[in-house]
Enzyme design. Structure first.
Site, PDB file in Angstrom:
ATOM      1  N   GLU A   1       3.813  -4.258  12.520  1.00 35.80           N
ATOM      2  CA  GLU A   1       2.803  -3.209  12.347  1.00 35.80           C
ATOM      3  C   GLU A   1       1.713  -3.818  11.496  1.00 35.80           C
ATOM      4  O   GLU A   1       1.897  -4.063  10.302  1.00 35.80           O
ATOM      5  CB  GLU A   1       3.399  -1.964  11.694  1.00 35.80           C
ATOM      6  CG  GLU A   1       2.487  -0.752  11.776  1.00 35.80           C
ATOM      7  CD  GLU A   1       1.669  -0.531  10.518  1.00 35.80           C
ATOM      8  OE1 GLU A   1       0.485  -0.966  10.521  1.00 35.80           O
ATOM      9  OE2 GLU A   1       2.183   0.046   9.560  1.00 35.80           O
ATOM     10  N   LEU A   2       0.557  -4.068  12.116  1.00 39.68           N
ATOM     11  CA  LEU A   2      -0.502  -4.824  11.452  1.00 39.68           C
ATOM     12  C   LEU A   2      -1.682  -3.904  11.129  1.00 39.68           C
ATOM     13  O   LEU A   2      -1.489  -2.746  10.821  1.00 39.68           O
ATOM     14  CB  LEU A   2      -0.890  -6.019  12.319  1.00 39.68           C
ATOM     15  CG  LEU A   2       0.312  -6.882  12.773  1.00 39.68           C
ATOM     16  CD1 LEU A   2      -0.158  -8.031  13.655  1.00 39.68           C
ATOM     17  CD2 LEU A   2       1.081  -7.413  11.572  1.00 39.68           C
TER      18      LEU A   2
ATOM     19  N   GLY B   1       1.837  -5.485   7.631  1.00 40.28           N
ATOM     20  CA  GLY B   1       0.886  -6.217   6.804  1.00 40.28           C
ATOM     21  C   GLY B   1      -0.307  -6.698   7.597  1.00 40.28           C
ATOM     22  O   GLY B   1      -0.694  -6.104   8.601  1.00 40.28           O
ATOM     23  N   SER B   2      -0.863  -7.798   7.132  1.00 37.21           N
ATOM     24  CA  SER B   2      -2.088  -8.326   7.714  1.00 37.21           C
ATOM     25  C   SER B   2      -1.817  -9.042   9.032  1.00 37.21           C
ATOM     26  O   SER B   2      -0.691  -9.472   9.314  1.00 37.21           O
ATOM     27  CB  SER B   2      -2.755  -9.299   6.744  1.00 37.21           C
ATOM     28  OG  SER B   2      -1.978 -10.471   6.609  1.00 37.21           O
TER      29      SER B   2
ATOM     30  N   ASN C   1       0.800  -1.231   0.000  1.00 31.17           N
ATOM     31  CA  ASN C   1       0.000   0.000   0.000  1.00 31.17           C
ATOM     32  C   ASN C   1       0.833   1.282   0.000  1.00 31.17           C
ATOM     33  O   ASN C   1       0.441   2.275  -0.595  1.00 31.17           O
ATOM     34  CB  ASN C   1      -1.029  -0.005   1.136  1.00 31.17           C
ATOM     35  CG  ASN C   1      -0.420  -0.187   2.500  1.00 31.17           C
ATOM     36  OD1 ASN C   1       0.659  -0.751   2.646  1.00 31.17           O
ATOM     37  ND2 ASN C   1      -1.106   0.285   3.521  1.00 31.17           N
TER      38      ASN C   1
ATOM     39  N   LYS D   1      11.711  -8.653   1.490  1.00 26.11           N
ATOM     40  CA  LYS D   1      10.715  -9.476   0.806  1.00 26.11           C
ATOM     41  C   LYS D   1       9.492  -8.577   0.653  1.00 26.11           C
ATOM     42  O   LYS D   1       8.724  -8.366   1.585  1.00 26.11           O
ATOM     43  CB  LYS D   1      10.369 -10.728   1.628  1.00 26.11           C
ATOM     44  CG  LYS D   1       9.481 -11.744   0.875  1.00 26.11           C
ATOM     45  CD  LYS D   1       8.045 -11.307   0.767  1.00 26.11           C
ATOM     46  CE  LYS D   1       7.189 -12.299   0.018  1.00 26.11           C
ATOM     47  NZ  LYS D   1       6.098 -11.661  -0.741  1.00 26.11           N
ATOM     48  N   HIS D   2       9.340  -8.025  -0.546  1.00 23.76           N
ATOM     49  CA  HIS D   2       8.243  -7.096  -0.786  1.00 23.76           C
ATOM     50  C   HIS D   2       7.006  -7.858  -1.259  1.00 23.76           C
ATOM     51  O   HIS D   2       7.067  -9.040  -1.604  1.00 23.76           O
ATOM     52  CB  HIS D   2       8.653  -6.044  -1.827  1.00 23.76           C
ATOM     53  CG  HIS D   2       8.122  -4.677  -1.530  1.00 23.76           C
ATOM     54  ND1 HIS D   2       6.888  -4.463  -0.944  1.00 23.76           N
ATOM     55  CD2 HIS D   2       8.641  -3.437  -1.753  1.00 23.76           C
ATOM     56  CE1 HIS D   2       6.687  -3.166  -0.814  1.00 23.76           C
ATOM     57  NE2 HIS D   2       7.733  -2.523  -1.274  1.00 23.76           N
ATOM     58  N   ALA D   3       5.862  -7.157  -1.243  1.00 23.29           N
ATOM     59  CA  ALA D   3       4.627  -7.747  -1.747  1.00 23.29           C
ATOM     60  C   ALA D   3       4.803  -8.130  -3.214  1.00 23.29           C
ATOM     61  O   ALA D   3       5.488  -7.441  -3.984  1.00 23.29           O
ATOM     62  CB  ALA D   3       3.476  -6.763  -1.598  1.00 23.29           C
ATOM     63  N   SER D   4       4.154  -9.216  -3.608  1.00 21.73           N
ATOM     64  CA  SER D   4       4.379  -9.776  -4.947  1.00 21.73           C
ATOM     65  C   SER D   4       3.803  -8.924  -6.072  1.00 21.73           C
ATOM     66  O   SER D   4       4.121  -9.164  -7.239  1.00 21.73           O
ATOM     67  CB  SER D   4       3.793 -11.189  -5.021  1.00 21.73           C
ATOM     68  OG  SER D   4       4.514 -12.066  -4.178  1.00 21.73           O
TER      69      SER D   4
ATOM     70  N   CYS E   1      -3.438   1.523   6.890  1.00 19.27           N
ATOM     71  CA  CYS E   1      -3.718   1.021   8.232  1.00 19.27           C
ATOM     72  C   CYS E   1      -4.086   2.142   9.186  1.00 19.27           C
ATOM     73  O   CYS E   1      -4.893   1.949  10.102  1.00 19.27           O
ATOM     74  CB  CYS E   1      -2.507   0.263   8.779  1.00 19.27           C
ATOM     75  SG  CYS E   1      -2.090  -1.223   7.850  1.00 19.27           S
TER      76      CYS E   1
END
Length: 464
Positions: A234-235, A212-213, A137, A160-163, A268
């Site tokens: 940090e969720l 993330g989630s 995001n 490791k970033h979001a795909s 978030c």
């Protein structure tokens, strides 16, 4: 999930990437370990020179990288440029403050004597390679707010970033390399989620951070707990936005719109639950709904666009399910509430939406709405406002609008959140700690608290 750039505004797959295999991952882990042995001994002045150079390059690259961000996750392009500028600012802040933040500390003289020492110091030393598992995001900012303090502390980073943001991930590795950091100081791992656990269990990786989630956070925390490794999480968040009778209603409603739809509502720390005192509820609701209706939804590359597409088709489907569940349960739709069907907008758009008459039985009361959907609540007094604000599994940030100092004190004391913003919108700044409580995670990013998270806090005791 494939590693690919899929334009959310059109649904078109633009680039795909092969995931790194075991051999390449091993090479990068060896490189990170070897680089750390040398990089940890560099001076703060040298690290600051490199990080300031990275900030300068990011400023130069801003127009191009902004278009990449918008193409990969749909952020309105003006917001993409602002994100890049914010990252450069944070880099410069840490370059200028890290040495002071990590300076040796001298305990009180009386305590030193009581311990039998001639001198005692507390020293902050780097841990080693840190794995960052980052979301899509804010694909630059989320990484930089980890990388800038970690690198200034003498650690090395593995990303490791979001795909769905691979071009941004590769850009970040290239940025730090062009700035002059040694090759293994910051590396991007193009891997899927299934490969993360093995890397976390590798002894060369000393700690991890995840934004993330909640499920992703549980997974990383579980593995690192088993390995006894430090984590910062940090969720999610479902931040309350409380409006009391003494508030400046025009300003509160205007800021509320921005607070809900920043980044197309995919944040978030976006305000999501609007808790309004009954004396001003109707007046606030009218202003807020009109502001949401007036937003321009459109092509994120258009300079005038305020709300772009959601980042993925699944993200839109998840948001629709929350809204549909609420309306079936009796929620009132004050604006929006249905998928946009405009031929010129073929992507994953969802309109700014305001729901009222929310009950505790509705999923949207308990779950995070990750998109431009707001829920409105009416309360009788401060006590009810506090109870409702805290009636969530999350505790990231909060917003309070009041000019009554007694009410300010009450909210600051009782709200269960990592931040309380009074008469303003939640935002992150490199000088202030950022993080949450409850299911919003633990640990802090940014400020001195953030840079010390991945340090070995060492007591150095010297006898006579």
């Amino acid at each position: 999930m494939p590693i690919a750039t899929v334009n959310p505004a059109t649904g078109e797959t633009l680039k795909t990437y092969e995931a790194m295999g075991a051999e390449e991952i091993e090479r990068r882990l060896r490189l990170a370990e070897a680089t750390f042995r040398t990089y940890r001994t560099t001076t703060f002045a040298e690290r600051a020179r490199l990080l300031n150079r990275a900030a300068d390059l990011l400023d130069e690259d801003q127009p191009d990288i902004a278009r990449v961000l918008t193409t990969e996750m749909g952020k309105p392009v003006r917001q993409s440029r602002a994100e890049a500028a914010k990252c450069a600012k944070a880099m410069r802040w840490y370059a200028g403050h890290a040495e002071e933040l990590l300076a040796d500390e001298e305990p009180a003289e009386a305590d030193v004597k009581d311990s039998g020492a001639s001198r005692v110091r507390v020293r902050y030393r780097p841990l080693g390679p840190v794995l960052a598992v980052m979301p899509w995001n804010f694909p630059l900012w989320q990484v930089v707010r980890f990388a800038a303090p970690a690198l200034m502390a003498g650690n090395v980073g593995l990303l490791k970033h979001a795909s769905n943001v691979p071009q941004t991930a590769l850009y970040l590795e290239d940025l730090f390399h062009r700035a002059g950091f040694a090759e293994g100081t910051f590396q991007t791992l193009l891997i899927g989620s299934a490969a993360v656990e093995e890397i976390l269990r590798d002894e060369r990786v000393k700690a991890a951070t995840l934004t993330g989630s909640e499920p992703a956070g549980r997974s990383v925390a579980s593995v690192c707990g088993d390995m006894v490794k430090k984590t910062v999480l940090e969720l999610g968040g479902s931040d309350p936005y409380v409006v009391m009778p003494s508030a400046d209603l025009d300003r509160a409603a205007q800021v509320a719109v921005t607070a809900r739809v920043q980044n197309t509502g995919q944040s978030c720390i976006a305000a999501k639950r609007f808790i309004v005192h009954e004396e001003v509820y109707d007046a606030f609701a009218e202003r807020f709904v009109e502001g949401m209706k007036a937003l321009k939804v459109g092509d994120p590359m258009d300079e005038e666009t305020e709300v772009g597409p959601l980042s993925s088709e699944q993200g839109r489907a998840d948001l629709e399910e929350l809204v549909d569940d609420a309306t079936r349960g009796g929620a009132t739709v004050l604006c929006g509430g249905h998928r946009l069907r405009r031929p010129e907008l073929p992507g994953w758009y969802y309109p700014p939406t305001v729901l009222a008459d929310i009950t505790r039985e509705m999923r949207i009361h308990r779950e995070e709405a990750f998109g431009p959907v707001a829920t409105l609540y009416r309360v009788r007094d401060v006590d009810e406002a506090v109870l409702l604000a805290n009636d969530t599994p999350f505790g990231l940030s909060s917003n309070v609008w009041t000019r009554d100092e007694a009410e300010v004190d009450r909210f600051v004391r009782d709200l269960e959140a990592g931040s309380v913003y009074v008469n303003g919108m939640t935002a992150s700044h490199p000088a202030f700690p950022f993080g949450g409580v409850k299911r919003s995670g633990y640990g802090r990013e940014l400020s001195g608290h953030g840079i010390r998270e991945f340090c070995n806090i060492t007591t150095v005791w010297q006898g006579a």
